[in-house]
Scaffold this active site. Sequence first.
Site, mmCIF file in Angstrom:
data_model
loop_
_atom_site.group_PDB
_atom_site.id
_atom_site.type_symbol
_atom_site.label_atom_id
_atom_site.label_comp_id
_atom_site.label_asym_id
_atom_site.label_seq_id
_atom_site.Cartn_x
_atom_site.Cartn_y
_atom_site.Cartn_z
ATOM 1 N N GLY A 51 68.089 24.321 20.748
ATOM 2 C CA GLY A 51 68.957 23.993 19.628
ATOM 3 C C GLY A 51 69.340 22.339 19.936
ATOM 4 O O GLY A 51 69.328 21.767 18.917
ATOM 5 N N LEU A 52 70.026 21.995 21.155
ATOM 6 C CA LEU A 52 70.307 20.635 21.204
ATOM 7 C C LEU A 52 69.283 19.859 21.514
ATOM 8 O O LEU A 52 69.160 18.690 21.156
ATOM 9 C CB LEU A 52 71.006 20.713 22.638
ATOM 10 C CG LEU A 52 72.577 21.486 22.391
ATOM 11 C CD1 LEU A 52 73.596 21.019 23.579
ATOM 12 C CD2 LEU A 52 73.408 21.263 21.036
ATOM 13 N N SER A 64 70.234 29.364 28.770
ATOM 14 C CA SER A 64 71.484 28.660 28.234
ATOM 15 C C SER A 64 72.412 29.604 28.173
ATOM 16 O O SER A 64 73.743 29.199 27.432
ATOM 17 C CB SER A 64 71.105 27.756 27.128
ATOM 18 O OG SER A 64 70.724 28.642 25.912
ATOM 19 N N ASN A 108 80.526 24.025 30.632
ATOM 20 C CA ASN A 108 81.872 24.526 30.613
ATOM 21 C C ASN A 108 81.920 25.725 31.381
ATOM 22 O O ASN A 108 83.170 26.324 32.060
ATOM 23 C CB ASN A 108 82.716 24.577 29.469
ATOM 24 C CG ASN A 108 82.246 25.931 28.506
ATOM 25 O OD1 ASN A 108 82.660 26.715 28.545
ATOM 26 N ND2 ASN A 108 81.358 25.667 27.685
ATOM 27 N N HIS A 109 81.086 26.435 31.652
ATOM 28 C CA HIS A 109 81.060 27.617 32.520
ATOM 29 C C HIS A 109 81.004 27.287 33.834
ATOM 30 O O HIS A 109 81.408 28.422 34.469
ATOM 31 C CB HIS A 109 79.922 28.796 31.793
ATOM 32 C CG HIS A 109 80.182 28.963 30.437
ATOM 33 N ND1 HIS A 109 81.063 29.936 30.103
ATOM 34 C CD2 HIS A 109 79.325 28.701 29.315
ATOM 35 C CE1 HIS A 109 80.972 29.933 28.719
ATOM 36 N NE2 HIS A 109 80.076 29.073 28.283
ATOM 37 N N TYR A 136 74.921 32.344 35.179
ATOM 38 C CA TYR A 136 74.691 31.005 34.390
ATOM 39 C C TYR A 136 75.513 29.720 35.024
ATOM 40 O O TYR A 136 74.934 28.771 35.337
ATOM 41 C CB TYR A 136 74.832 31.239 33.011
ATOM 42 C CG TYR A 136 74.848 30.121 32.053
ATOM 43 C CD1 TYR A 136 73.638 29.400 31.804
ATOM 44 C CD2 TYR A 136 75.907 29.598 31.372
ATOM 45 C CE1 TYR A 136 73.843 28.030 31.069
ATOM 46 C CE2 TYR A 136 75.908 28.406 30.640
ATOM 47 C CZ TYR A 136 74.803 27.776 30.330
ATOM 48 O OH TYR A 136 74.671 26.561 29.528
ATOM 49 N N LYS A 143 74.910 26.194 37.042
ATOM 50 C CA LYS A 143 75.018 24.833 36.522
ATOM 51 C C LYS A 143 75.928 24.198 37.686
ATOM 52 O O LYS A 143 75.872 22.983 38.053
ATOM 53 C CB LYS A 143 75.773 24.891 35.119
ATOM 54 C CG LYS A 143 75.132 25.195 33.839
ATOM 55 C CD LYS A 143 74.070 24.452 33.587
ATOM 56 C CE LYS A 143 73.167 24.861 32.350
ATOM 57 N NZ LYS A 143 72.064 23.930 32.016
ATOM 58 N N SER A 155 78.374 23.201 21.624
ATOM 59 C CA SER A 155 77.511 22.146 20.780
ATOM 60 C C SER A 155 76.919 22.749 19.660
ATOM 61 O O SER A 155 75.649 23.270 20.016
ATOM 62 C CB SER A 155 76.983 21.216 21.498
ATOM 63 O OG SER A 155 76.774 19.938 20.626
HETATM 64 P P1 NAI Z 1 68.758 26.654 24.098
HETATM 65 O O1 NAI Z 1 68.617 27.972 24.815
HETATM 66 O O2 NAI Z 1 68.497 26.389 22.646
HETATM 67 O O3 NAI Z 1 67.439 25.618 24.772
HETATM 68 C C1 NAI Z 1 66.987 25.656 26.074
HETATM 69 C C2 NAI Z 1 65.719 25.477 26.167
HETATM 70 O O4 NAI Z 1 65.161 25.378 27.535
HETATM 71 C C3 NAI Z 1 64.777 26.436 25.152
HETATM 72 O O5 NAI Z 1 64.081 25.736 24.519
HETATM 73 C C4 NAI Z 1 64.166 26.972 26.291
HETATM 74 O O6 NAI Z 1 62.664 27.256 25.802
HETATM 75 C C5 NAI Z 1 64.004 26.049 27.313
HETATM 76 N N1 NAI Z 1 63.714 26.768 28.665
HETATM 77 C C6 NAI Z 1 64.161 27.954 29.106
HETATM 78 N N2 NAI Z 1 63.538 28.276 30.434
HETATM 79 C C7 NAI Z 1 62.858 27.170 30.592
HETATM 80 C C8 NAI Z 1 61.759 27.135 31.549
HETATM 81 N N3 NAI Z 1 61.723 27.994 32.480
HETATM 82 N N4 NAI Z 1 61.180 25.799 31.542
HETATM 83 C C9 NAI Z 1 60.880 25.130 30.628
HETATM 84 N N5 NAI Z 1 62.156 25.455 29.451
HETATM 85 C C10 NAI Z 1 62.584 26.398 29.579
HETATM 86 O O7 NAI Z 1 70.102 25.852 24.488
HETATM 87 P P2 NAI Z 1 70.862 24.514 23.947
HETATM 88 O O8 NAI Z 1 71.968 25.078 23.050
HETATM 89 O O9 NAI Z 1 69.909 23.734 23.241
HETATM 90 O O10 NAI Z 1 71.392 23.927 25.154
HETATM 91 C C11 NAI Z 1 70.684 22.839 25.958
HETATM 92 C C12 NAI Z 1 71.097 22.696 27.469
HETATM 93 O O11 NAI Z 1 72.667 22.445 27.167
HETATM 94 C C13 NAI Z 1 70.999 23.761 28.119
HETATM 95 O O12 NAI Z 1 70.928 23.603 29.628
HETATM 96 C C14 NAI Z 1 72.431 24.729 28.068
HETATM 97 O O13 NAI Z 1 72.613 25.249 29.315
HETATM 98 C C15 NAI Z 1 73.336 23.415 28.043
HETATM 99 N N6 NAI Z 1 74.549 23.722 27.404
HETATM 100 C C16 NAI Z 1 74.447 23.735 25.969
HETATM 101 C C17 NAI Z 1 75.876 24.177 25.398
HETATM 102 C C18 NAI Z 1 75.669 24.312 23.874
HETATM 103 O O14 NAI Z 1 76.954 24.587 23.244
HETATM 104 N N7 NAI Z 1 74.831 24.313 23.139
HETATM 105 C C19 NAI Z 1 77.183 24.272 25.891
HETATM 106 C C20 NAI Z 1 76.883 23.814 27.426
HETATM 107 C C21 NAI Z 1 75.776 23.700 28.025
HETATM 108 C C1 15L Z 2 77.132 27.235 26.892
HETATM 109 O O1 15L Z 2 77.064 26.870 28.137
HETATM 110 C C2 15L Z 2 75.872 27.881 26.089
HETATM 111 O O2 15L Z 2 74.685 27.124 26.415
HETATM 112 C C3 15L Z 2 75.946 27.880 24.762
HETATM 113 O O3 15L Z 2 75.247 28.633 23.907
HETATM 114 C C4 15L Z 2 77.838 28.245 24.354
HETATM 115 O O4 15L Z 2 77.789 29.660 24.413
HETATM 116 C C5 15L Z 2 78.595 27.424 24.906
HETATM 117 O O5 15L Z 2 78.442 27.525 26.420
HETATM 118 C C6 15L Z 2 80.115 28.011 24.771
HETATM 119 O O6 15L Z 2 80.806 27.993 25.853
HETATM 120 O O7 15L Z 2 80.422 27.995 23.694
#
Ligand code: NAI
Ligand code: 15L
Length: 267
Positions: free
Chosen positions: A14-15, A75, A112-113, A136, A140, A166
Amino acid sequence: THCGRILLTGAAGGLGRVLRERLTRYADVLRVSDIASLGEPRAGEEAIVCDLADAAAVDALVDGVDAIVHLGGVSVERPFEEVLPANIQGAYHLYEAARRHGVGRIVFASSNHVTGFYRQGEVIDAAAPPRPDSYYGLSKAFGEQLARFYFDRYGIESVCLRIGSSFPEPKDRRMLSTWLGYDDLEQLVRRAMFVPKVGCTIVFGVSANRDCWWDNAHAAHLGYAPTQSSEPWRERIEREQPPLREDDPVRVYQGGAFVAAGPFGDS
Ligand code: NAI
Ligand code: 15L
């Protein structure tokens, strides 16, 4: 505000898809990577499919890059056996590769987790002891400590973005406090990449929301000035979503539903 080659992990997520669009302007070459399909590389891109759990593949992935934005990994809350290779070993492989290849700075998507067991309404800053709310969140917290270690030991700089929520827009009452808009996300990543000296900084990734639980005083040197806010969505969310019971953990804790996920694998 320009760099030779930036590596973006998690670029299919997503991000990742948001930053894949927005980071090209900051680099000669954007190297995008994910375990999932990335499609054809676009102008100014290199696309490499790579599992972060594969140390040799990650080493090759990092060869030749000047900076890394590390979003890749699990994530959401999952069994520890899934979090371990992607997030814990994956982050270790990435920092080791950065050390071997002389990469100077990593922007790490923390969460934030890491502090999800603080109560909603309580204001914390980056010096507050971690209170992870999930495997998770633990992964982090490990990533942040890894960043600290590689700075103290090898001088590799990191900015750990403790991202709130986000998404294109806030989805529920909790996200009125935790929402991070995409323009603010981009600003944070840009500042994390290009502010001359960051050492090892933790910053909460949150927009200028009315009721915010996070104080970024320790990250003032980044100059982050959010321009977005969840306020335009408040009226609709509060109208459509009745408040949860006062003792519902999703309402009590900053981490929301993550604090109540699992256990996995037993009944
Ligand atoms: P997402 O789940 O959409 O993207 C994560 C990507 O990492 C996916 O495309 C997935 O295929 C890839 N991935 C998973 N396992 C993998 C591996 N073993 N090797 C290579 N790639 C792998 O998550 P999103 O929302 O885009 O978040 C991006 C980052 O930001 C993550 O690290 C997430 O933990 C962190 N984050 C996101 C938040 C949000 O609100 N979107 C909040 C807090 C943290
Ligand atoms: C995260 O860390 C996740 O990656 C995201 O999918 C949301 O759940 C976010 O925190 C949240 O706390 O809303």
